[in-house]
Write a protein that holds these residues in place. Structure first.
Motif, PDB file in Angstrom:
ATOM      1  N   PHE A 211       0.721  -1.102  -0.382  1.00  0.00           N
ATOM      2  CA  PHE A 211       0.099   0.027   0.173  1.00  0.00           C
ATOM      3  C   PHE A 211       0.868   0.749  -0.080  1.00  0.00           C
ATOM      4  O   PHE A 211       0.901   2.153  -0.283  1.00  0.00           O
ATOM      5  N   ASN A 212       1.999   1.242   1.028  1.00  0.00           N
ATOM      6  CA  ASN A 212       3.002   2.497   0.965  1.00  0.00           C
ATOM      7  C   ASN A 212       3.795   2.882  -0.090  1.00  0.00           C
ATOM      8  O   ASN A 212       4.104   3.471  -0.746  1.00  0.00           O
ATOM      9  N   GLU A 213       3.961   1.871  -0.948  1.00  0.00           N
ATOM     10  CA  GLU A 213       4.821   1.778  -2.032  1.00  0.00           C
ATOM     11  C   GLU A 213       4.414   1.754  -3.635  1.00  0.00           C
ATOM     12  O   GLU A 213       4.325   1.985  -4.084  1.00  0.00           O
ATOM     13  N   SER A 214       3.105   1.025  -4.102  1.00  0.00           N
ATOM     14  CA  SER A 214       2.765   0.607  -4.633  1.00  0.00           C
ATOM     15  C   SER A 214       1.199   2.461  -4.824  1.00  0.00           C
ATOM     16  O   SER A 214       0.154   2.177  -4.550  1.00  0.00           O
ATOM     17  N   ALA A 215       1.621   3.118  -5.467  1.00  0.00           N
ATOM     18  CA  ALA A 215      -0.052   3.899  -5.862  1.00  0.00           C
ATOM     19  C   ALA A 215      -0.782   2.995  -6.860  1.00  0.00           C
ATOM     20  O   ALA A 215      -2.515   2.912  -6.681  1.00  0.00           O
ATOM     21  N   GLU A 216      -0.790   2.503  -7.959  1.00  0.00           N
ATOM     22  CA  GLU A 216      -2.126   1.337  -8.421  1.00  0.00           C
ATOM     23  C   GLU A 216      -2.614  -0.081  -7.054  1.00  0.00           C
ATOM     24  O   GLU A 216      -3.754  -0.026  -7.062  1.00  0.00           O
ATOM     25  N   PHE A 217      -1.853   0.035  -6.389  1.00  0.00           N
ATOM     26  CA  PHE A 217      -2.448  -0.876  -4.796  1.00  0.00           C
ATOM     27  C   PHE A 217      -3.658  -0.110  -4.626  1.00  0.00           C
ATOM     28  O   PHE A 217      -4.616  -1.201  -3.965  1.00  0.00           O
ATOM     29  N   GLN A 218      -2.910   1.093  -3.854  1.00  0.00           N
ATOM     30  CA  GLN A 218      -3.496   1.577  -3.370  1.00  0.00           C
ATOM     31  C   GLN A 218      -4.852   2.154  -4.201  1.00  0.00           C
ATOM     32  O   GLN A 218      -5.911   1.997  -3.229  1.00  0.00           O
ATOM     33  N   ASP A 219      -4.955   2.992  -5.004  1.00  0.00           N
ATOM     34  CA  ASP A 219      -5.948   2.562  -5.769  1.00  0.00           C
ATOM     35  C   ASP A 219      -7.045   2.042  -6.336  1.00  0.00           C
ATOM     36  O   ASP A 219      -8.286   1.779  -5.503  1.00  0.00           O
ATOM     37  N   ARG A 220      -7.125   0.865  -6.173  1.00  0.00           N
ATOM     38  CA  ARG A 220      -7.243  -0.912  -6.351  1.00  0.00           C
ATOM     39  C   ARG A 220      -8.214  -0.963  -5.050  1.00  0.00           C
ATOM     40  O   ARG A 220      -8.905  -1.672  -4.359  1.00  0.00           O
ATOM     41  N   SER A 221      -6.998  -0.885  -3.233  1.00  0.00           N
ATOM     42  CA  SER A 221      -7.952  -0.592  -1.983  1.00  0.00           C
ATOM     43  C   SER A 221      -8.626   0.401  -2.397  1.00  0.00           C
ATOM     44  O   SER A 221      -9.972  -0.292  -1.365  1.00  0.00           O
ATOM     45  N   ARG A 222      -8.774   1.290  -2.271  1.00  0.00           N
ATOM     46  CA  ARG A 222      -9.724   2.562  -1.751  1.00  0.00           C
ATOM     47  C   ARG A 222     -11.037   1.525  -2.793  1.00  0.00           C
ATOM     48  O   ARG A 222     -12.072   1.689  -1.923  1.00  0.00           O
ATOM     49  N   GLN A 223     -10.732   1.742  -4.620  1.00  0.00           N
ATOM     50  CA  GLN A 223     -12.172   0.968  -4.623  1.00  0.00           C
ATOM     51  C   GLN A 223     -12.632  -0.601  -3.774  1.00  0.00           C
ATOM     52  O   GLN A 223     -13.048  -0.368  -4.159  1.00  0.00           O
ATOM     53  N   ARG A 224     -11.874  -0.832  -3.304  1.00  0.00           N
ATOM     54  CA  ARG A 224     -12.155  -1.930  -3.102  1.00  0.00           C
ATOM     55  C   ARG A 224     -13.068  -1.633  -2.060  1.00  0.00           C
ATOM     56  O   ARG A 224     -13.942  -2.353  -1.218  1.00  0.00           O
ATOM     57  N   VAL A 225     -12.555  -0.866  -0.491  1.00  0.00           N
ATOM     58  CA  VAL A 225     -13.182  -0.262   0.481  1.00  0.00           C
ATOM     59  C   VAL A 225     -15.062   0.211   0.308  1.00  0.00           C
ATOM     60  O   VAL A 225     -15.710   0.099   0.813  1.00  0.00           O
TER      61      VAL A 225
END
Length: 585
Positions: A211-225
């Motif tokens: 989450f801290n390293e990947s902007a792409e993963f952050q995006d996915r995570s937020r969408q998933r929430v």
RNA sequence: GCCCCUGUAGCUCAGUCAGGAUAGAGCAACGGCUUUCUAAUCCGUAGCGCGCAGGUUCGAAUCCUGCCGGGGGCGCCA
């Protein structure tokens, strides 16, 4: 808040309570009808001292010594005492008659409940404890909540109340976006082999790092929430997997620890999500809610921030999201209105104090906690290492609870092997489990919970001092006597205390219900620990001075009966703490 | 800055809620008891005047006030 009297029924076999009850009407009459507390306390100068004459004399404007003398000469207490005398400025020292002690002990010995009476008014007590987070390791902080909460559950149940266990696990919120995405990345098989095997830290940290390293993963995570909160079916399946794997793991820890929590007790944050909109509506309707910096808030009186301005409880963030204050308010409503709670205990760390005070204040203002319903923050301090700082592993991380428990059992096993090599492997394993887990629990429970305590293996596993092994050993020794008694086919007789050690032990046995009342009244398991430690000490003194099997006839019968009652009291008391009492060790 | 918790023998802690008579326990130290109902015990000696200073009270570790040390909290994480 229900007072102590309604929580724990006054025992009918406690000499101090009996003395108090006998004296109160006399004093009340003497005071012209007012209710008077006789102030009877245990004493080191006699069995008990009555201090009530001093304050009453002052109130009546008479000489306290004269009043004390009057009490003694009234003869009101004559049948209970073998000696009663006025001392000092107006204390009354009382020595209970052996006849009374014997009668009461006989009564308790014939009572399965050891003198405890069922509460006449059953309260519904909701106890919120343990509360680990899904996909996160359990550490020593959870140990405290779990162990203290479990003891309180057992204590309130023993007093005759209806107890509802609530495990408020952290199964909702922003981190679940990243956790679910990480689960997908790994594939369920791999995730299961990590989480299912108890590697929760590894899972969480890996997700967090991504989450801290990947902007792409952050995006996915937020969408998933967002998907999770909007009830997306596929997301919920994944979320359920995460929760299921974690709770399965928690259950293995609970089993290891020997606490009562089961799946039915799970009441995670997610369960309160559906209740939050109506909670907000009700707050809105109450007229308590206002807006501040774009957030919806309530200002309970008496709370201020750094600048001295009123401090709000934020119930809806500027972004529209709910938070833990909203959830905790919904939780209060649920417990009061669905569960019919009379008393709610929150076994949560001390740092949450202000938050909980604010939640309780708002709940009261809103009328959600009517008269007769109360909430108590059962706060506790930190577990410290020998360096007096928060307990850490050598690598500087927080200590995994499972590691702590297995080390406890290993250490106990080594000690048992050394002290009692005669035990079979199976017996040793069973005993080591009882001793190791008991030692950890007792170390946690035996000091005032609001204080921090220092975690020290050698001290908690020591077989002397105020430790679980010391209490367990006293129990094991008694059971050993009974193994021999069975061989020789002798059994318990009627109790007749004669020797000072017998008498002292007998009096302590009669104080068991009072000790429980004291512990429940302040939600303080350590008071029960102190009582049991004193009981074990008095027993070992008795054990040294009064041979049981080498005595004969009525004396042996009486001593066996004292032993039996002691073993039952130790075992019952330990059970209230969630600790097992071994037959041998 | 404000608020909460905490400060008792060398060490670890009871006792503070409900003020009482010379402040307790365990460990460690020292000295005893043992062909033991499991010595993983027991008996004894020594050691603190309860963070500090005031106050209330016939009486304060306990209640009140102020200060000091330690920990924690104080707006959109839970």
């Amino acid at each position: 808040m229900p007072n102590e009297r309604t929580l724990v029924e006054t025992p009918l076999t406690d000499p101090i309570a009996l003395l108090s009850a006998r004296l109160a009407p006399w004093l009340s009459q003497r005071a012209g009808g007012e209710v008077v507390d006789p102030v009877v306390r245990p004493s080191d100068r006699a069995d008990a001292q009555i201090n009530g004459a001093l304050p009453l004399a002052k109130q009546l404007g008479c000489n306290p010594r004269d009043l004390a003398t009057e009490i003694v000469e009234s003869g009101e207490l004559a049948d209970m005492c073998s000696a009663i005398e006025v001392a000092g400025p107006g204390f009354i020292n009382v020595t209970f008659s052996n006849d009374m002690i014997n009668t009461l002990l006989t009564e308790v010995a014939n009572d399965e409940r050891l003198g405890l009476r069922q509460a006449s008014e059953t309260q519904t007590v909701v106890i919120d404890y343990s509360a680990p987070n899904v996909a996160k390791e359990m550490h020593v902080g959870h140990l405290r909540s779990t162990v203290i909460g479990d003891a309180l559950v057992r204590m309130y149940t023993a007093a005759g109340h209806r107890v509802i266990r609530e495990n408020h696990i952290g199964d909702w919120g922003r981190p679940f976006g990243m956790l679910i995405e990480h689960l997908l990345d790994l594939g369920e098989e791999v995730a299961a082999s990590g989480l299912g095997q108890g590697d929760l830290d590894g899972f969480y940290k890996a997700a967090n790092a991504k989450f801290n390293e990947s902007a792409e993963f952050q995006d996915r995570s937020r969408q998933r929430v967002v998907l999770l909160q909007s009830g997306d079916a596929e997301t919920h399946v994944l979320w359920n997997r995460l929760v299921a794997m974690s709770t399965e793991y928690f259950n293995t820890v609970y089993r290891q620890l020997g606490v009562l929590l089961v799946d039915d007790d799970l009441m995670g944050e997610s369960r309160y999500q559906p209740l939050m909109p109506s909670t907000l509506e009700r707050l809105e309707g109450s007229g308590l809610m206002s807006e501040s910096d774009g957030a919806k808030v309530v200002f309970p009186p008496g709370f201020t921030n750094r600048d001295g301005d009123p401090l709000p409880l934020i119930v809806q963030a500027r972004t529209g999201g709910f938070n833990y204050a909203t959830s905790d308010l919904a939780c209060v409503i649920d417990r009061v209105e669905r569960l019919n709670a009379d008393l709610m205990l929150y076994v949560i760390g001390a740092p949450q104090q202000q938050h909980l005070e604010m939640v309780f204040a708002v709940a009261k203002m809103a009328g959600w906690m009517p008269d007769g319903v109360s909430a108590v923050h059962v706060a506790f301090g930190n577990v410290l290492g020998d360096d007096k700082k928060m307990l850490r592993s050598r690598s500087g991380e927080s200590v995994k609870l499972v590691d702590l428990l297995s080390e406890a059992i290993d250490r106990a096993s080594a000690a048992v092997e050394e002290k009692n090599p005669g035990l079979s492997d199976a017996e040793r394993a069973a005993v080591a489990q009882m001793i190791g887990i008991g030692a950890v629990k007792y170390a946690d429970l035996s000091t005032d919970r609001v204080r921090d305590y220092v975690f020290n293996w050698d001290r908690m596993l020591a077989f002397d001092g105020n430790t679980s092994p010391y209490l367990q050993y006293a129990h094991a020794r008694i059971r050993s006597i009974f193994r021999r008694a069975a061989e020789e086919q002798v059994s318990v007789g009627s109790i007749v205390v004669e020797e000072p050690a017998e008498r002292a032990l007998g009096l302590q046995l009669l104080a068991y219900p009072a000790a429980l009342a004291d512990a429940i009244g302040s939600n303080a398991p350590h008071r029960l620990c102190t009582y049991l430690f004193e009981l074990a000490q008095l027993f070992t003194t008795f054990y040294e001075h009064c041979a049981v099997m080498k005595s004969e006839g009525d004396i042996r019968g009486s001593r066996l009966a004292l032993c039996d009652l002691t073993a039952r009291t130790l075992s019952a008391g330990l059970e209230l703490l969630g600790i097992e009492a071994p037959e041998q060790m």
